[in-house]
Motif scaffolding. Sequence first.
Motif, PDB file in Angstrom:
ATOM      1  N   GLY A   9       0.814  -1.214   0.000  1.00  0.00           N
ATOM      2  CA  GLY A   9       0.000   0.000   0.000  1.00  0.00           C
ATOM      3  C   GLY A   9       0.848   1.265   0.000  1.00  0.00           C
ATOM      4  N   LEU A  10       1.929   1.242   0.753  1.00  0.00           N
ATOM      5  CA  LEU A  10       2.839   2.395   0.779  1.00  0.00           C
ATOM      6  C   LEU A  10       3.469   2.621  -0.593  1.00  0.00           C
ATOM      7  N   ALA A  61      11.248   4.112  -5.463  1.00  0.00           N
ATOM      8  CA  ALA A  61      11.860   2.816  -5.783  1.00  0.00           C
ATOM      9  C   ALA A  61      10.788   1.824  -6.222  1.00  0.00           C
ATOM     10  N   HIS A  62      11.021   1.147  -7.344  1.00  0.00           N
ATOM     11  CA  HIS A  62      10.017   0.226  -7.896  1.00  0.00           C
ATOM     12  C   HIS A  62       9.809  -1.006  -7.007  1.00  0.00           C
ATOM     13  N   ASP A  63      10.813  -1.321  -6.188  1.00  0.00           N
ATOM     14  CA  ASP A  63      10.718  -2.494  -5.321  1.00  0.00           C
ATOM     15  C   ASP A  63      10.637  -2.100  -3.843  1.00  0.00           C
ATOM     16  N   TYR A  64      10.075  -0.930  -3.578  1.00  0.00           N
ATOM     17  CA  TYR A  64      10.030  -0.414  -2.195  1.00  0.00           C
ATOM     18  C   TYR A  64       9.325  -1.384  -1.259  1.00  0.00           C
ATOM     19  N   ASP A  65       8.209  -1.952  -1.710  1.00  0.00           N
ATOM     20  CA  ASP A  65       7.472  -2.892  -0.864  1.00  0.00           C
ATOM     21  C   ASP A  65       8.289  -4.140  -0.560  1.00  0.00           C
ATOM     22  N   LYS A  66       8.999  -4.647  -1.560  1.00  0.00           N
ATOM     23  CA  LYS A  66       9.823  -5.847  -1.373  1.00  0.00           C
ATOM     24  C   LYS A  66      10.960  -5.581  -0.390  1.00  0.00           C
ATOM     25  N   ARG A  67      11.528  -4.387  -0.437  1.00  0.00           N
ATOM     26  CA  ARG A  67      12.618  -4.033   0.495  1.00  0.00           C
ATOM     27  C   ARG A  67      12.112  -4.025   1.935  1.00  0.00           C
TER      28      ARG A  67
END
Length: 310
Positions: A135-136, A144-150
């Motif tokens: 959601g963030l 960052a395209h992978d912000y959730d994964k980080r």
Amino acid sequence: MRYISLFTLLVLITFTATAQISREEYIKRWQLIAIEEMNRSGIPASITMAQGCLESGNGNSELSRKSNNHFGIKCKKGWTGKKVYYDDDAKNECFRKYRTVEDSYVDHTNFLMGNPRYASLFELDPTDYKAWAKGLKKAGYATAHDYDKRLIKIIEENKLHRLDKKMNYQELAVFEQQSVSPGISNSLMLNPYNTHKVVKFNDIKSVVARKGDTYEMLAQEFGLSDWELYKFNDQRAGYRPVPNEVIYIQSKKGKASKTNLTHRVQQGESMHFISQMYGVKLKPLYKRNGMKAGQQPNAGQIIYLRNKRG
């Protein structure tokens, strides 16, 4: 030999000045404020903690070290606090500067709660850290395209989802390494809030502040409103207690106990200090001694704690 010694000293000084905080140290240091903010807002402590780790580089980034900004929050419209400027997505962007790290954590909560962009997050299950991370990212917290994964990786590698159950970082290790003894409730292990010992002055409940405590954190711990603690202690909103300071969690009384009739002022003591020492409200203390609000006593002066000055 002297040259080598000086060189070694310079290396040590440089190393000390640039010593990095580990992720584990960072989590241990700020976990409780993340849990407190979850209690106030419903934002998972695991998410707050993971964002703090990621956005501040575990507290090692220049923005976090120099400005106490641990969430990379930019000034945005309506920000009236202090500002600093750094190159980020664009050159010389405005970032918020805070007095303390705790203020940064509190403002992070306020920022998410007060921005319509993140409103949908508060409809999510507060224990579903994966949904919150996604959601963030969707709401555009970071580019960052992978912000959730980080965020999810930080949470799972450090088992931060346990924070969402109000279990702090040190307790995780204890919980995994030893079982609770028969007949002993594990509520002490699972509840990191009630950690301040309650003592009484003038028959009024109080606690002794520790490093990092804020009135907001203590209010949440004891089920009070922030304004109540400020009022009980005759303090202005935003005041930060110092270690070993007495903080009342009940209203002080109009006069001291029968065993404390007067107080002889020592060098450096203020009326507020005396008020806290004896558990007496500041306003009637001034009135009883014929003093104006804000006026301070002189060393050696007798302050009347129960009856008016004769």
